[in-house]
Motif scaffolding. Sequence first.
Motif, short mmCIF file in Angstrom:
data_model
loop_
_atom_site.label_atom_id
_atom_site.label_comp_id
_atom_site.label_asym_id
_atom_site.label_seq_id
_atom_site.Cartn_x
_atom_site.Cartn_y
_atom_site.Cartn_z
N ASN A 14 -9.99 -7.80 2.69
CA ASN A 14 -8.77 -8.49 3.09
C ASN A 14 -9.08 -9.20 4.41
OD1 ASN A 14 -6.19 -9.42 3.65
ND2 ASN A 14 -5.17 -7.48 3.25
N LYS A 15 -9.95 -10.17 4.33
CA LYS A 15 -10.51 -10.80 5.53
C LYS A 15 -9.45 -11.33 6.48
CE LYS A 15 -13.89 -14.32 6.92
NZ LYS A 15 -14.90 -15.28 6.45
N LEU A 16 -8.42 -11.96 5.95
CA LEU A 16 -7.40 -12.56 6.80
C LEU A 16 -6.70 -11.50 7.65
CD1 LEU A 16 -5.85 -15.02 7.72
CD2 LEU A 16 -4.39 -14.80 5.69
N LEU A 17 -6.34 -10.38 7.06
CA LEU A 17 -5.64 -9.34 7.80
C LEU A 17 -6.54 -8.68 8.83
CD1 LEU A 17 -3.10 -7.56 8.19
CD2 LEU A 17 -4.03 -6.02 6.44
N TYR A 18 -7.82 -8.52 8.51
CA TYR A 18 -8.73 -7.79 9.39
C TYR A 18 -9.59 -8.72 10.25
CZ TYR A 18 -7.64 -4.01 6.10
OH TYR A 18 -7.00 -3.08 5.31
N LEU A 19 -9.20 -9.97 10.37
CA LEU A 19 -10.06 -10.92 11.08
C LEU A 19 -10.26 -10.54 12.54
CD1 LEU A 19 -11.54 -13.31 9.94
CD2 LEU A 19 -9.71 -14.81 10.74
N ASN A 20 -9.28 -9.90 13.15
CA ASN A 20 -9.45 -9.46 14.54
C ASN A 20 -10.55 -8.40 14.64
OD1 ASN A 20 -7.68 -7.79 13.04
ND2 ASN A 20 -6.74 -6.97 14.88
N MET A 21 -10.63 -7.50 13.68
CA MET A 21 -11.67 -6.48 13.68
C MET A 21 -13.03 -7.11 13.38
SD MET A 21 -9.59 -3.37 11.76
CE MET A 21 -10.74 -2.07 12.15
N THR A 94 6.83 -5.62 18.01
CA THR A 94 7.21 -6.10 16.69
C THR A 94 5.96 -6.44 15.87
OG1 THR A 94 9.21 -7.07 17.65
CG2 THR A 94 8.56 -7.85 15.46
N PRO A 95 5.91 -6.01 14.61
CA PRO A 95 4.74 -6.34 13.77
C PRO A 95 4.50 -7.85 13.74
CG PRO A 95 6.10 -4.70 12.69
CD PRO A 95 6.87 -5.16 13.88
N CYS A 96 3.27 -8.23 13.47
CA CYS A 96 2.94 -9.65 13.46
C CYS A 96 2.05 -9.99 12.26
CB CYS A 96 2.24 -10.06 14.75
SG CYS A 96 0.84 -9.04 15.22
N TYR A 97 2.10 -11.26 11.90
CA TYR A 97 1.21 -11.80 10.89
C TYR A 97 -0.05 -12.31 11.58
CZ TYR A 97 5.38 -11.97 7.91
OH TYR A 97 6.51 -11.66 7.20
N GLN A 98 -1.13 -12.35 10.83
CA GLN A 98 -2.35 -12.96 11.33
C GLN A 98 -2.47 -14.36 10.71
OE1 GLN A 98 -5.14 -10.94 13.57
NE2 GLN A 98 -6.21 -10.47 11.69
N ALA A 99 -2.76 -15.34 11.53
CA ALA A 99 -2.91 -16.71 11.06
C ALA A 99 -4.31 -17.18 11.42
CB ALA A 99 -1.87 -17.62 11.69
N ALA A 100 -4.98 -17.89 10.52
CA ALA A 100 -6.37 -18.28 10.77
C ALA A 100 -6.69 -19.62 10.13
CB ALA A 100 -7.31 -17.22 10.23
N TRP A 101 -7.66 -20.30 10.73
CA TRP A 101 -8.19 -21.53 10.16
C TRP A 101 -9.30 -21.13 9.19
CZ3 TRP A 101 -6.65 -26.45 10.14
CH2 TRP A 101 -7.54 -27.42 9.65
N PHE A 205 -8.40 -17.56 14.96
CA PHE A 205 -7.23 -16.85 14.46
C PHE A 205 -6.26 -16.54 15.59
CE2 PHE A 205 -9.84 -13.50 16.11
CZ PHE A 205 -8.96 -12.49 16.48
N GLY A 206 -5.03 -16.26 15.21
CA GLY A 206 -4.02 -15.84 16.16
C GLY A 206 -3.05 -14.90 15.48
N GLN A 207 -2.15 -14.33 16.26
CA GLN A 207 -1.18 -13.39 15.72
C GLN A 207 0.22 -13.84 16.11
OE1 GLN A 207 -2.68 -9.73 17.38
NE2 GLN A 207 -4.51 -9.79 16.10
N VAL A 208 1.14 -13.80 15.15
CA VAL A 208 2.49 -14.30 15.36
C VAL A 208 3.50 -13.23 14.97
CG1 VAL A 208 4.13 -16.15 14.84
CG2 VAL A 208 1.66 -16.61 14.76
N LEU A 209 4.41 -12.91 15.88
CA LEU A 209 5.44 -11.92 15.58
C LEU A 209 6.24 -12.35 14.35
CD1 LEU A 209 6.78 -11.13 19.18
CD2 LEU A 209 5.02 -9.92 17.88
N VAL A 210 6.59 -11.38 13.52
CA VAL A 210 7.25 -11.70 12.25
C VAL A 210 8.60 -12.38 12.45
CG1 VAL A 210 6.08 -9.86 10.99
CG2 VAL A 210 8.27 -9.39 12.10
N ASP A 211 9.22 -12.19 13.62
CA ASP A 211 10.54 -12.80 13.85
C ASP A 211 10.44 -14.11 14.64
OD1 ASP A 211 9.81 -11.74 16.27
OD2 ASP A 211 11.57 -10.48 16.54
N ASN A 212 9.23 -14.61 14.83
CA ASN A 212 9.05 -15.87 15.57
C ASN A 212 8.90 -17.03 14.58
OD1 ASN A 212 8.34 -17.97 17.28
ND2 ASN A 212 6.94 -16.73 18.51
#
Length: 239
Positions: A14-21, A94-101, A205-212
């Motif tokens: 699940n590369k997108l979710l774990y891109l920070n790791m 707040t949980p966040c989504y991971q966004a990546a190019w 990649f970056g991380q965005v709060l789910v309510d943003n």
Amino acid sequence: MEANETALTYLNQNKLLYLNMLEVLRRGSAELLYAGEDGVLLYDRGAEAHMLSARNRGALEKFLPFLECSDIVVGHEDWYREELTQRLGMWQETPCYQAAWLAEEPPELPPFDGKLRPLGLEWAPFIFAHYGKSDIGGLPHIEEAVRQGMLGAFVDGELAGFVGFHPEGSIGLLEVLPPYRRRGLGEVLLLGAVRLALERGQYAFGQVLVDNAPSLALQKKAGLTVSEDTLYWLFRPES
């Protein structure tokens, strides 16, 4: 080497979710504490944070002794979020989504009436005074971000906005000053940071709060892919 390969195999499922790791492993700032088919646990020296993915209860129980003295924990599965919060006595953002190019080619910058250029340390006090979350880490956090590489958008010779990177490598610290908003500068800054990350050989990649909602819309407009799953940061309260 075998443990590192095991970790990469697991995280790339699940590369997108774990891109920070994957990024902290790529740059060598992480200590790999456990890697198996049931999960991965590492400690990133840059962010001073433990990062984990646990597939089942057995993996989580293996990880808990490492986390008891941690000040920052980044979890990637929701099923143990509340348990970690309570058992470790931490508070959760707040949980966040991971966004990546994820495209093979770097993005083109949209045209804008200004210039994008690197910022030096002399800009740190200005950034600290104008960044909406400047209370997180204070001026030293901003100074370190400048050292890692921050970009500024200049309009008519004035700094209109900026963007940088957090300690673990994610794009952030993005701020467009009020007089310059609604001119597309947010997209310019975001894609400028994407290009800089790719030039360095980093994951962009970056991380965005789910309510943003506005930030999520910006990520998608700029062509980044947003994860379906969420991750979250847990922090130990200051005593």
